[in-house]
Design an enzyme around this catalytic site. Structure first.
Site, PDB file in Angstrom:
ATOM      1  N   HIS A 106      38.158 -38.800   4.738  1.00  0.00           N
ATOM      2  CA  HIS A 106      36.920 -38.232   4.263  1.00  0.00           C
ATOM      3  C   HIS A 106      36.476 -36.787   4.634  1.00  0.00           C
ATOM      4  O   HIS A 106      35.271 -36.486   4.767  1.00  0.00           O
ATOM      5  CB  HIS A 106      35.771 -39.090   4.575  1.00  0.00           C
ATOM      6  N   HIS A 176      29.971 -42.710  -1.781  1.00  0.00           N
ATOM      7  CA  HIS A 176      30.048 -43.750  -0.807  1.00  0.00           C
ATOM      8  C   HIS A 176      29.018 -44.780  -0.750  1.00  0.00           C
ATOM      9  O   HIS A 176      28.464 -44.904   0.441  1.00  0.00           O
ATOM     10  CB  HIS A 176      30.574 -43.196   0.492  1.00  0.00           C
ATOM     11  N   GLU A 306      34.408 -47.241  -4.290  1.00  0.00           N
ATOM     12  CA  GLU A 306      34.717 -45.905  -4.084  1.00  0.00           C
ATOM     13  C   GLU A 306      35.579 -45.565  -5.169  1.00  0.00           C
ATOM     14  O   GLU A 306      36.884 -45.682  -4.980  1.00  0.00           O
ATOM     15  CB  GLU A 306      34.985 -45.512  -2.698  1.00  0.00           C
TER      16      GLU A 306
HETATM   17  C1  GAL Z   1      36.055 -46.283   3.678  1.00  0.00           C
HETATM   18  C2  GAL Z   1      37.478 -46.442   4.426  1.00  0.00           C
HETATM   19  C3  GAL Z   1      37.069 -47.284   5.583  1.00  0.00           C
HETATM   20  C4  GAL Z   1      36.126 -46.693   6.497  1.00  0.00           C
HETATM   21  C5  GAL Z   1      34.726 -46.126   5.710  1.00  0.00           C
HETATM   22  C6  GAL Z   1      33.611 -45.438   6.533  1.00  0.00           C
HETATM   23  O1  GAL Z   1      36.196 -45.694   2.525  1.00  0.00           O
HETATM   24  O2  GAL Z   1      38.320 -46.778   3.543  1.00  0.00           O
HETATM   25  O3  GAL Z   1      38.385 -47.477   6.182  1.00  0.00           O
HETATM   26  O4  GAL Z   1      36.466 -45.734   7.151  1.00  0.00           O
HETATM   27  O5  GAL Z   1      35.078 -45.419   4.466  1.00  0.00           O
HETATM   28  O6  GAL Z   1      33.172 -46.095   7.223  1.00  0.00           O
END
Ligand code: GAL
Length: 343
Positions: A106, A176, A306
């Site tokens: 991210h 998100h 997402e």
């Molecule tokens: C998602 C990811 C998860 C976790 C989450 C944030 O997009 O796939 O593994 O990291 O974000 O907590």
């Protein structure tokens, strides 16, 4: 109608504003200039009572203290994972923060979710502008971004992303938000217009293989309760401690990706996008947290949908490219449309 109000101040002393988008049906979406974060979405349930259908916090302090859930935030420069935080582009090597097991996640330590954006309002649209400087978080090129939020009279929240660069760089932007439309998240039904997922290794990095979902716990071609098969003895589910996978969406261009429904509230949400994939994450590593109004948040209390390019696309030639070059424009749109039904 869009209203603005002060929301707080970051640790660095930056003022954070909250923008309220409201339509004639009384649906209200609150978006923060910190991380272009969707803080709340209030929609009427089947009895006309407003319900907040996304997770979030009440203060800037709480958003800044949470380093790992990305509640409602804009995620970038590259959403999802890059294996070992390393990639080669046009023969040059780049190293990024390793902030998720052995991988980059991210956008790194200070991703776009941490940025305070400049805002502009035009009629019913809210625009956030920001610049990610060359070298920020290890990524090459100065990236100029604009994210637009618009709530229409059909109860659809449109999120449009636009970015331009002065040097080749990877870009993959998403929102998100974690949705809970009412009651237990695992009792919501979910339909996903996908025939396959990208297979993960034990660190959630794609192997490059595409796994057909038919006959597996990942088969959401027909709507089913999210929790129905989440405990199935399948290796992919064990790797993610539940659903945490990229679904390869059918077709191309703007199309329906998924429909989420809560029988408890009668609220349903259709997701439309022009992205090739969608990460379904059932908040498997949430732990216990306190959210808006003191609400307890725990594992599997909501689901994130997402829309995105495929994870680790930089290392897989068979995945759609995430590289943006000077002169090109990154453009993408996702729509979350809310409606009620008596089921
Ligand atoms: C998602 C990811 C998860 C976790 C989450 C944030 O997009 O796939 O593994 O990291 O974000 O907590």
């Amino acid at each position: 109608m869009i209203l603005m109000e002060p929301f707080g101040t970051t640790k660095k002393g930056e003022a954070v504003e909250r923008y309220i988008l409201e339509n004639k049906r009384g649906t209200r979406v609150a978006v923060l200039s910190l991380g272009a974060t969707v803080q709340s979405i209030l929609v009427a349930d089947k009895n006309g009572k407003p319900r907040d259908v996304v997770l979030g916090y009440d203060s800037v302090e709480q958003y800044e203290a949470d380093r790992d859930t990305y509640l409602g935030a804009l995620v970038g420069r590259v959403a999802n994972r890059i294996a070992r935080g390393h990639f080669t582009l046009d023969g040059r090597e780049y190293s990024l923060a390793v902030n998720n097991g052995p991988n980059h996640l991210h956008g790194g330590l200070e991703g776009f979710d941490r940025k305070v954006c400049r805002a502009a309002v035009s009629n019913d649209a809210l625009f956030f502008y920001f610049v990610s400087p060359d070298g920020e978080e290890g990524y090459p090129g100065t990236l100029r971004c604009c994210v637009q939020y618009r709530l229409d009279e059909d109860n659809a929240l449109h999120i449009r992303y636009r970015a331009e660069t002065d040097a080749p760089t990877p870009v993959n932007l998403t929102n998100h938000s974690y949705f809970n439309l009412g009651g237990e998240a695992m009792e919501h039904t979910l339909q996903i217009f996908a025939d396959a997922i990208t297979e993960n290794d034990e660190t959630s990095i794609p192997t490059g293989a595409m796994l057909p979902v038919a006959g597996t716990a990942f088969d959401f071609a027909e709507a089913k309760a999210i929790g129905r098969d989440i405990g199935a003895q399948e290796q992919q589910l064990k790797f993610g401690n539940g659903y945490d996978h990229n679904f390869i969406l059918r077709g191309e261009g703007m199309r329906e990706a998924a429909v989420l429904r809560s029988a408890e509230s009668g609220i349903a949400m259709a997701v439309e996008t022009d992205c090739p994939g969608m990460q379904v994450y059932t908040a498997n590593f949430f732990g216990d947290r306190v959210g808006k109004g003191g609400a307890p948040y725990s594992d599997r209390c909501a689901v994130a949908l997402e829309t995105q390019s495929f994870p680790d696309a930089l290392h897989h030639e068979n995945f759609p490219s995430v590289v943006l070059r000077p002169g090109e424009v990154y453009e993408s749109e996702t729509v979350y449309r809310f409606f009620t039904e008596d089921v």
